[in-house]
Design an enzyme around this catalytic site. Structure first.
Site, short mmCIF file in Angstrom:
data_model
loop_
_atom_site.label_atom_id
_atom_site.label_comp_id
_atom_site.label_asym_id
_atom_site.label_seq_id
_atom_site.Cartn_x
_atom_site.Cartn_y
_atom_site.Cartn_z
N LYS A 13 9.14 3.27 5.16
CA LYS A 13 8.93 4.51 5.91
C LYS A 13 8.87 4.26 7.41
O LYS A 13 9.50 4.96 8.20
CB LYS A 13 7.63 5.20 5.45
N ARG A 88 -1.85 11.57 2.02
CA ARG A 88 -1.90 10.58 0.94
C ARG A 88 -2.75 11.09 -0.22
O ARG A 88 -2.88 10.38 -1.22
CB ARG A 88 -2.53 9.29 1.46
N ARG A 122 6.31 -8.98 4.92
CA ARG A 122 6.23 -8.23 6.18
C ARG A 122 5.42 -9.01 7.21
O ARG A 122 4.37 -9.58 6.90
CB ARG A 122 5.57 -6.87 5.93
N ARG A 155 -0.44 -8.70 8.09
CA ARG A 155 -1.57 -7.77 7.97
C ARG A 155 -2.48 -8.21 6.83
O ARG A 155 -2.02 -8.68 5.80
CB ARG A 155 -1.03 -6.35 7.67
N ARG A 166 -3.57 -1.60 -3.18
CA ARG A 166 -2.86 -0.50 -2.53
C ARG A 166 -1.89 0.19 -3.47
O ARG A 166 -1.72 1.40 -3.42
CB ARG A 166 -2.12 -1.00 -1.30
#
Ligand code: ADP
Ligand code: AMP
Length: 209
Positions: A13, A88, A122, A155, A166
């Site tokens: 996203k 969310r 990532r 992260r 998550r």
């Protein structure tokens, strides 16, 4: 154009939003980035949400909704916006309905295996937020941001335990928004498994209709 980007963490996203904001000339509003900026600035809000972000749980609705409400009042959001990572929960979606109208909700569709590959690889530049991937979108020099020359970081919530949490949080609390928005006729599914260029082109084509 008032857009919401929906989809699991790691679906791409933010990557697409960073292109789409220029294409449509509208701001990219990522609630994750807003929270991370508060944490970086060590604000009261940052202190309140730091541990929640690291674990991969959701920040309480009241805090998140108030932050978005304030952000949408800023001048640049008058011409439109891309909301990335908000809403969310159903409560957030109901609150958003009271704040503004939407033109489309883009649902980024990606299977769990691919999501895990994207999240675990990532890397981000802490000062600019620019996102890379160790395999799919590597920086010019491994581990170094192309623009600032700073070391890239992983992260906390991209580490294995938090990823698992998550994805569970996404399935329980966020996935129901697909049916919520589908029933309004605003939802468009996009296959997020292709390259960012292809995903972007597909989205632009779909939104033109
Ligand atoms: P989200 O904002 O949905 O959490 P990101 O845009 O940060 O996801 O993307 C997650 C990771 O996947 C990043 O490392 C990014 O570089 C990589 N990525 C994003 N889009 C693609 C794509 N289409 N193909 C391969 N990797 C991608
Ligand atoms: P993201 O950058 O979108 O992956 O978001 C990172 C983290 O910020 C999430 O795991 C949550 O802890 C928090 N967060 C971001 N957006 C929201 C939201 N709409 N509601 C609650 N928490 C959020």
């Amino acid at each position: 154009m008032n857009l919401v980007f929906l989809g699991p963490p790691g679906a791409g996203k933010g990557t697409i939003a960073s292109q789409a904001k220029n294409h449509y000339d509208i701001p990219h509003i990522s609630t994750g980035d807003l929270f991370r900026n508060h944490i970086k600035g060590d604000t009261d809000l940052g202190k309140q949400v730091k541990a929640i972000l690291a674990s991969g749980d959701l920040v309480p609705d009241s805090i998140t909704i108030a932050m978005v409400e304030q952000r949408l009042k800023e001048a640049d959001a008058k011409k439109g916006f891309i909301l990335d990572g908000f809403p969310r929960t159903i409560a957030q979606a109901d609150a958003l309905k009271e704040m503004t109208s939407l033109d489309a909700v883009v649902n980024f569709v990606l299977d769990r295996e691919e999501i895990i590959k994207r999240l675990s690889g990532r890397r981000v530049c802490k000062s600019t937020g620019k996102t890379y991937h160790v395999v799919f979108n590597p920086p010019k020099v491994a581990g170094i941001d192309d623009e600032t020359g700073e070391a890239l970081i992983q992260r906390d919530d991209d580490k294995q335990d938090a990823i698992e949490n998550r994805l569970n949080v996404y399935e329980k609390q966020t996935e129901p928004l697909i049916a919520y928005y589908r029933s309004t006729g605003l939802l468009f599914d996009i296959d997020a498994s292709a390259s960012p260029e292809e995903v972007m082109a597909e989205m632009v084509k779909v939104l033109k209709k």
